[in-house]
Design an enzyme around this catalytic site. Sequence first.
Site, short mmCIF file in Angstrom:
data_model
loop_
_atom_site.label_atom_id
_atom_site.label_comp_id
_atom_site.label_asym_id
_atom_site.label_seq_id
_atom_site.Cartn_x
_atom_site.Cartn_y
_atom_site.Cartn_z
CE1 TYR A 164 -4.16 1.34 -0.31
CE2 TYR A 164 -3.71 2.53 1.71
CZ TYR A 164 -4.51 2.30 0.62
OH TYR A 164 -5.64 3.05 0.43
CE LYS A 192 -7.23 6.26 0.93
NZ LYS A 192 -8.42 7.04 0.50
#
Length: 256
Positions: free
Chosen positions: A157, A164
């Site tokens: 990720y 995020k």
Amino acid sequence: MLNLENKTYVIMGIANKRSIAFGVAKVLDQLGAKLVFTYRKERSRKELEKLLEQLNQPEAHLYQIDVQSDEEVINGFEQIGKDVGNIDGVYHSIAFANMEDLRGRFSETSREGFLLAQDISSYSLTIVAHEAKKLMPEGGSIVATTYLGGEFAVQNYNVMGVAKASLEANVKYLALDLGPDNIRVNAISAGPIRTLSAKGVGGFNTILKEIEERAPLKRNVDQVEVGKTAAYLLSDLSSGVTGENIHVDSGFHAIK
């Protein structure tokens, strides 16, 4: 049943029928809300026009807003205000990172790629909130989409996880800042869903399988389930909730 008639919401980030934001749109539409949509490129507008055929919206309120442009965000929300008047909330589901920054080693992330992910995935919420506030004089609700990779290091990720994490901090500070204006700001941490963005995450099928095997509900969630939680957060049912990050991930966040 929740009734959102006479409520108006701006939805940002629909790319196609698999988008989380479209799941949100479907739920809000079923509950009677008036919906306003933003898009980045002309091809996205054409896709939106097709998707609108699946909804019950009497009019198509579509606005081109590239969140990397302050001018487009400012002018876009100003035009929304002129066309539909005040709004009751915004659903923000916008994120982007270069493919090479998702597939490679995190330590090799370029400065340009790092800043790009932050700009589109996190800062965009800040400027959107600033402009949306002008259309919510009596208060409202802003909800953003995030993922568990913002709280923990998730394999592959990479730079999006950092973006995020920034987004989730952004939500908290906006909640503090806009609270006196009766504007609530929250996030939904959605489980992995096969969206256009998910294609860029390496080993995505492995992530889905792990949820099915280990999450308390033993299954993955879908876009509409996220939409149901969004409807709660965007409505008056959540009038005392702000600065929160609600996980819609079959409970995966709660286990080791």
